[in-house]
Design a protein around this motif. Structure first.
Motif, PDB file in Angstrom:
ATOM      1  N   TYR A 132       0.830  -1.204   0.000  1.00  0.00           N
ATOM      2  CA  TYR A 132       0.000   0.000   0.000  1.00  0.00           C
ATOM      3  C   TYR A 132       0.868   1.259   0.000  1.00  0.00           C
ATOM      4  N   ASP A 133       2.027   1.200   0.688  1.00  0.00           N
ATOM      5  CA  ASP A 133       2.911   2.360   0.784  1.00  0.00           C
ATOM      6  C   ASP A 133       3.546   2.725  -0.553  1.00  0.00           C
ATOM      7  N   PHE A 134       3.596   1.778  -1.478  1.00  0.00           N
ATOM      8  CA  PHE A 134       4.198   2.046  -2.783  1.00  0.00           C
ATOM      9  C   PHE A 134       3.416   3.105  -3.565  1.00  0.00           C
ATOM     10  N   GLY A 135       2.105   3.099  -3.424  1.00  0.00           N
ATOM     11  CA  GLY A 135       1.294   4.001  -4.246  1.00  0.00           C
ATOM     12  C   GLY A 135       0.579   5.101  -3.499  1.00  0.00           C
ATOM     13  N   LYS A 136       0.806   5.207  -2.188  1.00  0.00           N
ATOM     14  CA  LYS A 136       0.002   6.153  -1.406  1.00  0.00           C
ATOM     15  C   LYS A 136       0.298   7.614  -1.733  1.00  0.00           C
ATOM     16  N   LYS A 137       1.490   7.887  -2.315  1.00  0.00           N
ATOM     17  CA  LYS A 137       1.796   9.273  -2.709  1.00  0.00           C
ATOM     18  C   LYS A 137       0.982   9.697  -3.927  1.00  0.00           C
ATOM     19  N   VAL A 138       0.493   8.730  -4.692  1.00  0.00           N
ATOM     20  CA  VAL A 138      -0.400   9.070  -5.809  1.00  0.00           C
ATOM     21  C   VAL A 138      -1.744   9.454  -5.216  1.00  0.00           C
ATOM     22  N   SER A 139      -2.316   8.539  -4.429  1.00  0.00           N
ATOM     23  CA  SER A 139      -3.526   8.802  -3.638  1.00  0.00           C
ATOM     24  C   SER A 139      -3.897   7.526  -2.908  1.00  0.00           C
ATOM     25  N   PRO A 140      -4.564   7.623  -1.751  1.00  0.00           N
ATOM     26  CA  PRO A 140      -4.977   6.419  -1.027  1.00  0.00           C
ATOM     27  C   PRO A 140      -5.882   5.522  -1.879  1.00  0.00           C
ATOM     28  N   THR A 141      -6.772   6.128  -2.659  1.00  0.00           N
ATOM     29  CA  THR A 141      -7.684   5.335  -3.506  1.00  0.00           C
ATOM     30  C   THR A 141      -6.910   4.567  -4.568  1.00  0.00           C
TER      31      THR A 141
ATOM     32  N   SER B  73      -3.781   3.677  -4.467  1.00  0.00           N
ATOM     33  CA  SER B  73      -2.964   2.645  -3.840  1.00  0.00           C
ATOM     34  C   SER B  73      -3.797   1.418  -3.478  1.00  0.00           C
ATOM     35  N   ALA B  74      -5.006   1.643  -2.972  1.00  0.00           N
ATOM     36  CA  ALA B  74      -5.888   0.531  -2.610  1.00  0.00           C
ATOM     37  C   ALA B  74      -6.267  -0.288  -3.847  1.00  0.00           C
ATOM     38  N   ILE B  75      -6.618   0.414  -4.942  1.00  0.00           N
ATOM     39  CA  ILE B  75      -6.987  -0.269  -6.194  1.00  0.00           C
ATOM     40  C   ILE B  75      -5.783  -1.020  -6.762  1.00  0.00           C
ATOM     41  N   TYR B  76      -4.608  -0.361  -6.733  1.00  0.00           N
ATOM     42  CA  TYR B  76      -3.386  -0.981  -7.244  1.00  0.00           C
ATOM     43  C   TYR B  76      -3.068  -2.265  -6.483  1.00  0.00           C
ATOM     44  N   CYS B  77      -3.157  -2.217  -5.149  1.00  0.00           N
ATOM     45  CA  CYS B  77      -2.884  -3.403  -4.325  1.00  0.00           C
ATOM     46  C   CYS B  77      -3.841  -4.546  -4.660  1.00  0.00           C
ATOM     47  N   LEU B  78      -5.110  -4.234  -4.741  1.00  0.00           N
ATOM     48  CA  LEU B  78      -6.109  -5.258  -5.050  1.00  0.00           C
ATOM     49  C   LEU B  78      -5.849  -5.880  -6.419  1.00  0.00           C
ATOM     50  N   LEU B  79      -5.497  -5.034  -7.395  1.00  0.00           N
ATOM     51  CA  LEU B  79      -5.202  -5.528  -8.747  1.00  0.00           C
ATOM     52  C   LEU B  79      -3.993  -6.462  -8.742  1.00  0.00           C
ATOM     53  N   VAL B  80      -2.916  -6.018  -8.096  1.00  0.00           N
ATOM     54  CA  VAL B  80      -1.684  -6.810  -8.092  1.00  0.00           C
ATOM     55  C   VAL B  80      -1.888  -8.144  -7.379  1.00  0.00           C
TER      56      VAL B  80
ATOM     57  N   TYR C 218       2.572  -3.766 -15.490  1.00  0.00           N
ATOM     58  CA  TYR C 218       4.023  -3.797 -15.309  1.00  0.00           C
ATOM     59  C   TYR C 218       4.665  -2.413 -15.379  1.00  0.00           C
ATOM     60  N   PRO C 219       4.328  -1.592 -16.397  1.00  0.00           N
ATOM     61  CA  PRO C 219       4.935  -0.255 -16.449  1.00  0.00           C
ATOM     62  C   PRO C 219       4.652   0.579 -15.199  1.00  0.00           C
ATOM     63  N   ILE C 220       3.421   0.522 -14.694  1.00  0.00           N
ATOM     64  CA  ILE C 220       3.067   1.277 -13.488  1.00  0.00           C
ATOM     65  C   ILE C 220       3.882   0.769 -12.298  1.00  0.00           C
ATOM     66  N   THR C 221       4.047  -0.545 -12.198  1.00  0.00           N
ATOM     67  CA  THR C 221       4.820  -1.137 -11.104  1.00  0.00           C
ATOM     68  C   THR C 221       6.280  -0.695 -11.166  1.00  0.00           C
ATOM     69  N   ILE C 222       6.873  -0.720 -12.365  1.00  0.00           N
ATOM     70  CA  ILE C 222       8.273  -0.299 -12.529  1.00  0.00           C
ATOM     71  C   ILE C 222       8.446   1.153 -12.104  1.00  0.00           C
ATOM     72  N   VAL C 223       7.523   2.015 -12.534  1.00  0.00           N
ATOM     73  CA  VAL C 223       7.603   3.446 -12.204  1.00  0.00           C
ATOM     74  C   VAL C 223       7.461   3.660 -10.694  1.00  0.00           C
ATOM     75  N   LEU C 224       6.537   2.951 -10.056  1.00  0.00           N
ATOM     76  CA  LEU C 224       6.353   3.076  -8.603  1.00  0.00           C
ATOM     77  C   LEU C 224       7.614   2.626  -7.852  1.00  0.00           C
ATOM     78  N   ILE C 225       8.230   1.552  -8.314  1.00  0.00           N
ATOM     79  CA  ILE C 225       9.455   1.062  -7.673  1.00  0.00           C
ATOM     80  C   ILE C 225      10.551   2.125  -7.755  1.00  0.00           C
ATOM     81  N   ILE C 226      10.785   2.656  -8.956  1.00  0.00           N
ATOM     82  CA  ILE C 226      11.859   3.634  -9.153  1.00  0.00           C
ATOM     83  C   ILE C 226      11.602   4.905  -8.350  1.00  0.00           C
ATOM     84  N   LEU C 227      10.374   5.413  -8.366  1.00  0.00           N
ATOM     85  CA  LEU C 227      10.048   6.632  -7.635  1.00  0.00           C
ATOM     86  C   LEU C 227      10.222   6.449  -6.127  1.00  0.00           C
ATOM     87  N   ASN C 228       9.906   5.267  -5.629  1.00  0.00           N
ATOM     88  CA  ASN C 228      10.047   5.017  -4.189  1.00  0.00           C
ATOM     89  C   ASN C 228      11.493   4.855  -3.753  1.00  0.00           C
TER      90      ASN C 228
END
Length: 431
Positions: free
Chosen positions: A68-77, A79-86, A347-357
């Motif tokens: 959840y912490d990977f995407g929370k800077k985008v928005s809590p919503t 990040s929650a959707i991203y986690c559920l999808l992954v 995959y592209p969204i995941t790669i970008v989130l990893i690098i930004l974090n």
């Protein structure tokens, strides 16, 4: 426990959690098809199958939270959707794929049993491991990983030192890009954000409470896992390339059958008749540890979501294993066909989130996260759509986006948006 020993156990466990069906089956055929360009293909493969995933582990070491912490800077919503999808993707594709690969390579050739029986026994054993949550890292790091590594080193070492080996001409137009895209199919970037959380929670259970100790331990373990993955991938790709003139791979077969037949041929050539047995054990172990990591990570997440409820953990594990039994009956190729369009999207969204974090805070503000992730999402849509609609209808759009013809149309826009946001922010703060 001795700190050095602990680092190696966690590092071995990480390696094993990453190293599953795709990681074993994909590299040899990649090497076989790359011929004398195998080094360039290895470089491309390492970017998406080693470098980015280990950056994901480093991001976990920095955040020390959950996915959840990977995407929370985008928005809590978001990040929650991203986690559920992954997590949904993880238990619906890579986890069942491990059972499918185990059946096709390790079980059916010997026993001729049905995929349903294999999946039932396989996920019953996975469930037992997942229920022994506190012992997972030690069980995998101490016992299962060494077996995997020993068998792999035997196959690679004997293969590379065999005589009279030659290469086929390369079939790849741009080898490094082919390697990058094949690395997608290992699911390792997605695996990093899933199993990284497993490592964090495992260390908490083991009593490693200091943030600094956890950070240092995870970074060092990540380096060990990354080095191991790079060496094994390089060896498997090289063996596939050097066996090009010795083993016939029938081009009329599906890619998954080509991969399995080539790996079986290499094992037999290097280890003799016993090679098939060694290969079966290797496939079963590699796949099993990955399935355990995926389902444990998913169950951990839902346990946290429901106020640390053990009932939520058990329920998630049961659902994940039942889903694995259901989907694991499909053949390996069918699961990859289903996976590809989803991979091009997530995959592209995941790669970008990893690098930004991983980047320093001053370069990765909340607005940077929002704009770069949105840009990545928009420019990865054509890569996703070409699996849904007629690819020719997207030719005009692909010609307008650099690298889009290689399914990497999101890369340059993401880099440009990242640079622009940071330049504008710097100007705003200095003016």
């Amino acid at each position: 426990m001795n700190k050095t020993k602990e680092i190696f156990i966690v590092g071995f466990a990480l390696f094993s959690l990453f190293f599953g069906a795709g990681n074993l089956l994909l590299p040899p055929l990649l090497g076989y098809n790359s011929g004398d360009n195998w080094a360039l293909v290895t470089l491309g493969f390492a970017i998406t199958a080693v470098f980015i995933p280990i950056l994901g582990i480093m991001a976990h070491a920095k955040l020390q939270g959950t996915m959840y912490d990977f995407g929370k800077k985008v928005s809590p919503t978001f990040s929650a959707i991203y986690c559920l999808l992954v997590y949904a993707i993880s238990i619906a594709i890579p986890s069942p794929r491990t059972a499918s690969a185990t059946h096709e390579i390790a079980i059916h050739p010997f026993f001729g049993t049905s995929p349903l029986l294999t999946s039932c026994i396989y996920f019953s054993l996975v469930f037992v491991f997942v229920m022994n949550r506190s012992k997972i890292i030690n069980l995998i790091g101490k016992y299962l990983t060494p077996l995997i590594v020993i068998i792999l080193l035997l196959v690679i070492g004997i293969g590379l030192f065999s005589s009279n080996l030659g290469m086929n001409p390369s079939t790849f137009e741009i080898p490094i890009v082919s390697g990058i895209l094949e690395g997608y199919q290992t699911f390792d970037a997605i695996g990093a954000v899933v199993v990284g959380g497993v490592i964090i929670i495992s260390l908490n259970i083991k009593g490693v409470s200091s943030s600094t100790d956890k950070r240092n331990l995870i970074k060092k373990a990540g380096f060990i896992a990354g080095t191991g993955l790079l060496l094994i991938y390089t060896g498997l790709i090289a063996v596939g390339a050097y066996f090009g003139s010795e083993i016939f791979v029938d081009g009329t077969l599906s890619n998954d059958m080509q991969r399995a037949n080539l790996l079986r041929g290499i094992s037999t050539s290097t280890l003799g008749n016993i090679g098939t047995s060694f290969l079966s054990v290797l496939v079963a172990l590699a796949c099993f540890t990955t399935a355990v990591g995926i389902i444990t990570g998913t169950a951990d997440y839902f346990k946290g979501l429901f106020k640390n409820s053990q009932k939520a953990y058990i329920t998630t594990a049961i659902i994940s294993c039942l889903l694995g039994i259901l989907i694991g009956q499909l053949d390996f190729h069918s699961i990859i066909v289903i996976a590809l369009p989803i991979l091009m999207f997530i995959y592209p969204i995941t790669i970008v989130l990893i690098i930004l974090n991983v980047l320093p805070e001053k370069l990765s503000s909340s607005i940077t996260f929002k704009i770069v992730v949105l840009t990545t999402f928009v420019f990865s849509i054509p890569d996703f759509l070409k699996f849904i609609v007629n690819p020719e209808s997207l030719t005009g759009i692909q010609q307008m986006i650099p690298l889009s013809q290689y399914s990497l149309g999101w890369v340059i826009p993401a880099i440009v948006s990242f640079m622009l946001v940071n330049v504008l922010q710097k100007k705003t703060t200095t003016s």
